[in-house]
Design a protein around this motif. Structure first.
Motif, PDB file in Angstrom:
ATOM      1  N   GLU A 178      22.539   3.158  44.843  1.00 51.70           N
ATOM      2  CA  GLU A 178      23.488   4.084  45.467  1.00 51.70           C
ATOM      3  C   GLU A 178      23.496   5.440  44.760  1.00 51.70           C
ATOM      4  OE1 GLU A 178      27.371   2.627  46.543  1.00 51.70           O
ATOM      5  OE2 GLU A 178      26.518   0.617  46.778  1.00 51.70           O
ATOM      6  N   SER A 179      23.204   5.442  43.458  1.00 50.47           N
ATOM      7  CA  SER A 179      23.216   6.704  42.704  1.00 50.47           C
ATOM      8  C   SER A 179      22.136   7.674  43.180  1.00 50.47           C
ATOM      9  CB  SER A 179      23.043   6.441  41.206  1.00 50.47           C
ATOM     10  OG  SER A 179      21.677   6.159  40.881  1.00 50.47           O
ATOM     11  N   LEU A 180      21.145   7.162  43.893  1.00 48.79           N
ATOM     12  CA  LEU A 180      20.062   8.013  44.386  1.00 48.79           C
ATOM     13  C   LEU A 180      20.510   8.899  45.547  1.00 48.79           C
ATOM     14  CD1 LEU A 180      17.182   5.381  44.498  1.00 48.79           C
ATOM     15  CD2 LEU A 180      17.640   7.057  42.691  1.00 48.79           C
ATOM     16  N   TYR A 181      21.529   8.479  46.252  1.00 46.12           N
ATOM     17  CA  TYR A 181      21.904   9.119  47.507  1.00 46.12           C
ATOM     18  C   TYR A 181      23.034  10.112  47.331  1.00 46.12           C
ATOM     19  CZ  TYR A 181      18.779   5.930  49.774  1.00 46.12           C
ATOM     20  OH  TYR A 181      17.644   5.272  50.175  1.00 46.12           O
ATOM     21  N   PRO A 182      22.870  11.294  47.920  1.00 42.99           N
ATOM     22  CA  PRO A 182      23.924  12.309  47.824  1.00 42.99           C
ATOM     23  C   PRO A 182      25.078  11.980  48.761  1.00 42.99           C
ATOM     24  CG  PRO A 182      22.203  13.091  49.284  1.00 42.99           C
ATOM     25  CD  PRO A 182      21.729  11.769  48.715  1.00 42.99           C
ATOM     26  N   PRO A 183      26.244  12.530  48.482  1.00 43.50           N
ATOM     27  CA  PRO A 183      27.354  12.353  49.427  1.00 43.50           C
ATOM     28  C   PRO A 183      27.022  13.056  50.743  1.00 43.50           C
ATOM     29  CG  PRO A 183      27.959  13.895  47.698  1.00 43.50           C
ATOM     30  CD  PRO A 183      26.616  13.353  47.337  1.00 43.50           C
ATOM     31  N   LEU A 184      27.568  12.506  51.810  1.00 42.62           N
ATOM     32  CA  LEU A 184      27.336  13.046  53.146  1.00 42.62           C
ATOM     33  C   LEU A 184      28.650  13.573  53.723  1.00 42.62           C
ATOM     34  CD1 LEU A 184      25.095  10.145  54.483  1.00 42.62           C
ATOM     35  CD2 LEU A 184      24.346  12.322  53.511  1.00 42.62           C
ATOM     36  N   THR A 185      28.538  14.443  54.697  1.00 50.84           N
ATOM     37  CA  THR A 185      29.724  14.960  55.368  1.00 50.84           C
ATOM     38  C   THR A 185      30.229  13.929  56.363  1.00 50.84           C
ATOM     39  OG1 THR A 185      28.417  15.964  57.104  1.00 50.84           O
ATOM     40  CG2 THR A 185      28.927  17.343  55.196  1.00 50.84           C
ATOM     41  N   ASP A 186      31.393  14.212  56.936  1.00 52.15           N
ATOM     42  CA  ASP A 186      31.960  13.338  57.955  1.00 52.15           C
ATOM     43  C   ASP A 186      30.925  13.068  59.028  1.00 52.15           C
ATOM     44  OD1 ASP A 186      34.426  13.205  56.706  1.00 52.15           O
ATOM     45  OD2 ASP A 186      35.226  14.920  57.806  1.00 52.15           O
ATOM     46  N   GLY A 187      30.839  11.836  59.429  1.00 58.32           N
ATOM     47  CA  GLY A 187      29.872  11.469  60.446  1.00 58.32           C
ATOM     48  C   GLY A 187      28.468  11.284  59.906  1.00 58.32           C
ATOM     49  N   ALA A 188      28.281  11.433  58.615  1.00 54.02           N
ATOM     50  CA  ALA A 188      26.972  11.261  57.974  1.00 54.02           C
ATOM     51  C   ALA A 188      25.912  12.137  58.630  1.00 54.02           C
ATOM     52  CB  ALA A 188      26.555   9.794  57.966  1.00 54.02           C
ATOM     53  N   SER A 189      26.320  13.341  59.043  1.00 56.86           N
ATOM     54  CA  SER A 189      25.391  14.210  59.762  1.00 56.86           C
ATOM     55  C   SER A 189      24.590  15.134  58.857  1.00 56.86           C
ATOM     56  CB  SER A 189      26.152  15.046  60.787  1.00 56.86           C
ATOM     57  OG  SER A 189      27.050  15.919  60.129  1.00 56.86           O
TER      58      SER A 189
END
Length: 190
Positions: free
Chosen positions: A162-173
């Motif tokens: 999970e540490s590899l992945y950046p945070p995403l905006t609402d809706g994972a867009s």
């Protein structure tokens, strides 16, 4: 982490499949950069783990490069070719409105039909093939990342993956990036 919660974690860090190719490229580059940073800066990794991560980084870099090779021609098409056709349609629509308002331009409707026909032809002959190639590369990238996650989860914790992945905006867009107001992803994480 249970298998169910590991799957939920994977879904939470996945960019929406509907996101653009450019946004997929940004997302994948963020993951690649984090993977490389683990190799370079994580003292908890032993030599074998570090080498395995280097291999994952090389494989992901290849998928990122392939996606980049499909994003560029599609973006160039949208930003150069397609806008010219769309501009022509807007002019023709304007001329039709002017003709409807009583201004003389008897050929306006014919020019609008011609512009719309050319736009439709361009969509079929140019955009669809480029979009199909881009879509195929997005699918290949997503599949490569899912396989990478599965291999990494065999050797590392779910938290590591999970540490590899950046945070995403609402809706994972898109990738959330409050640090860059010029970035179209300047938004808070979900």
């Amino acid at each position: 982490m249970s298998a169910g919660s590991a799957a939920e974690g994977a879904a939470a860090r996945r960019l929406s499949r509907g996101a653009s190719g450019l946004r997929h490229l940004r997302w994948a580059r963020e993951v690649l950069a984090t993977l490389e940073a683990h190799v370079e800066h994580n003292p908890a990794l032993d030599g074998a783990e570090r080498e395995a991560l280097r291999g994952e980084a090389r494989a992901l870099a290849g998928a990122v490069q392939a996606l980049s090779g499909a994003v560029k021609p599609y973006r160039d098409f949208l930003e150069r070719t397609r806008v010219r056709y769309r501009g022509r349609v807007r002019v023709a629509e304007h001329l039709v409105r002017e003709a409807d308002a009583g201004h003389a331009d008897e050929g306006a409707r014919a020019r609008l039909e011609e512009a719309l026909t050319e736009l439709a032809g361009m969509e079929a002959t140019q955009r669809r093939p480029l979009k199909a190639a881009l879509s195929a590369e997005i699918d290949r990238l997503r599949e490569a990342m899912a396989r990478m996650d599965a291999r990494l989860e065999e050797r590392h914790s779910a938290a590591f993956v999970e540490s590899l992945y950046p945070p995403l905006t609402d809706g994972a867009s898109r990738v959330a990036d409050d640090g860059d107001p010029d970035d179209d992803a300047a938004a808070s994480p979900r």
